[in-house]
Motif scaffolding. Sequence first.
Motif, PDB file in Angstrom:
ATOM      1  N   LYS A  75       0.795  -1.444   0.387  1.00  0.00           N
ATOM      2  CA  LYS A  75       0.230   0.182  -0.239  1.00  0.00           C
ATOM      3  C   LYS A  75       0.467   1.148   0.166  1.00  0.00           C
ATOM      4  N   ILE A  79       1.407   4.208  -3.069  1.00  0.00           N
ATOM      5  CA  ILE A  79       1.047   5.468  -2.755  1.00  0.00           C
ATOM      6  C   ILE A  79       2.203   6.381  -3.553  1.00  0.00           C
ATOM      7  N   LEU A  82       2.364   6.691  -7.119  1.00  0.00           N
ATOM      8  CA  LEU A  82       1.281   6.762  -8.009  1.00  0.00           C
ATOM      9  C   LEU A  82       1.276   8.998  -7.486  1.00  0.00           C
ATOM     10  N   ALA A  83       1.624   8.776  -6.088  1.00  0.00           N
ATOM     11  CA  ALA A  83       2.426  10.126  -5.839  1.00  0.00           C
ATOM     12  C   ALA A  83       4.093  11.337  -6.427  1.00  0.00           C
ATOM     13  N   MET A 254      -1.865  14.065   0.014  1.00  0.00           N
ATOM     14  CA  MET A 254      -2.800  12.397  -0.861  1.00  0.00           C
ATOM     15  C   MET A 254      -2.277  11.120   0.190  1.00  0.00           C
ATOM     16  N   SER A 255      -0.703  11.010   0.479  1.00  0.00           N
ATOM     17  CA  SER A 255      -1.036   9.892   1.860  1.00  0.00           C
ATOM     18  C   SER A 255      -1.787  10.135   3.125  1.00  0.00           C
ATOM     19  N   CYS A 258      -5.309   9.246   1.445  1.00  0.00           N
ATOM     20  CA  CYS A 258      -5.013   7.700   1.813  1.00  0.00           C
ATOM     21  C   CYS A 258      -4.675   6.320   2.921  1.00  0.00           C
ATOM     22  N   LEU A 260      -2.333   6.861   5.126  1.00  0.00           N
ATOM     23  CA  LEU A 260      -1.097   6.019   5.800  1.00  0.00           C
ATOM     24  C   LEU A 260      -1.008   6.701   7.350  1.00  0.00           C
ATOM     25  N   SER A 265       3.028   9.119   5.459  1.00  0.00           N
ATOM     26  CA  SER A 265       3.167   9.864   4.934  1.00  0.00           C
ATOM     27  C   SER A 265       4.265  11.643   5.199  1.00  0.00           C
TER      28      SER A 265
END
Length: 352
Positions: A75, A79, A82-83, A254-255, A258, A260, A265
Motif C-alpha cells: 500500500k 501510493i 502514484l504520487a 495524498m498520503s 489514503c 497512511l 505520509s
Amino acid sequence: MSATMNVTEVYKRITDSYNEANVSGNGSVMGVLNIPASLNKAINILTIVILFIIMISLGCTMEFSKIKTHLFKPKGVAIALLAQFGIMPLTAFSLAKILQMDPIKAVTVLICGCCPGGSLSNIFSLAMNGDMNLSIVMTTCSCIAALGLMPLLLYIYCQGFDGLEDAVPYIGIISALAFTLVPCAIGIAINYYKPKYSPFIKKAGFGILTVSAVLVFSLSYFAIKDVIRLALTPDVLAVAALMPLIGFTLGYVMSMICRLSPKCSRTVSMETGCQNIQLCITILKVAFSPQVIGPMFLFPLVYYTFQCAEALLLTLCFRCYQAFKPPAGGNSHSCPRVFVLRGGLSPALTHS
C-alpha cells in the motif's frame, strides 16, 4: 535514416526557436555556447561517475527482508509511486504551460518532473522521522518503474508542446535509466553476500562523490559562465521553486487522504518532492548536445538548490512542532499514590 533526419530537423527547429526567444547582443546563445570537446567529455564522465556511486551506495543500504516486507504489503509503495509519477510530471507540465515556456525549457522541466525519486529523499526522510524502510524501498522501486513510466510520461506530456512531439531521445533516456539499475543491483548484491564491505563502500563513495560533484559544478560553471544568466530567468526560477514545494505538499495530502500513518505520509512527501537530480543531469548530458540543451543544463542544479532549501525548512518546522507540542495525554490523569503507615505498607489510592 528517416527517423534520424526527423529528430535532427526537430532539434534544428527547437534551436532556431530558442535563438529567436533569447538572442541578444551580437548573436544567438547557441553560438555563444561553444564548449570544447575535451571539457564536455570530462563533464560527461564525471556526471556518470557521480550517478554510479550514488546508485551503488543506495544498493548497499538495501536488504531483501525490507524489500519483501513492503512488497507483501504494497500500500505505501503503491501510493508513493502514484504520487511520484502522477503529481510531479503533471506539475512540471502545468507550470511549463502556465509560464508559456519555449520548447527547450519545457522539455528540460518535463524530464526533471518525470525523473524518479532521488537518494536525497532518504536523508530528509530520516530527518523528518519518517519510515526509512519505505523510503529506501520507494527510491529503488521508483528507479525500476521509471524504466517504463518515464518514457511513457514524456511521450504523453510532450504532445502538448509544439515541436516536442518527436524531439525526445527515448533510447538515450532508457539507456541512462538502465545504467542506474546496474550499480544499484551491484550494491544490493554486496550488501547481501558481503555486508561487512557495505559501510566502507558508503564512506568511500561519499568522499569520491563530494570531490566529483565539486569538479562537475566548477567545470560546468566554467563552460557556461558567459550565458549562465540565461538559465536564471524568472520563469525558470519560478518552476524550480514551485515544483518541489508542490510535490512535498501534495505528496503529504495524498498520503493522508489514503490513510497512511503520519510517519509514512512524511516519507511519501519527501519521496515525491525530491527528484533524482543526478539522473536528470546525466540524461540531459547524454541525450542532448550542448548546442541543443544550452544553459538549461543548469536547471537541475537550480532545482536542487530550491529542493534542499525547502526540505530543510520543512524539517525545521517539523522539529519545532515536535519540540513545542504538548505530550500525549498531558497531566489530566492523576497517578496512584502509596502511603507508608506505621506497621507496614498500605496501598491507599487517592485522587488529587
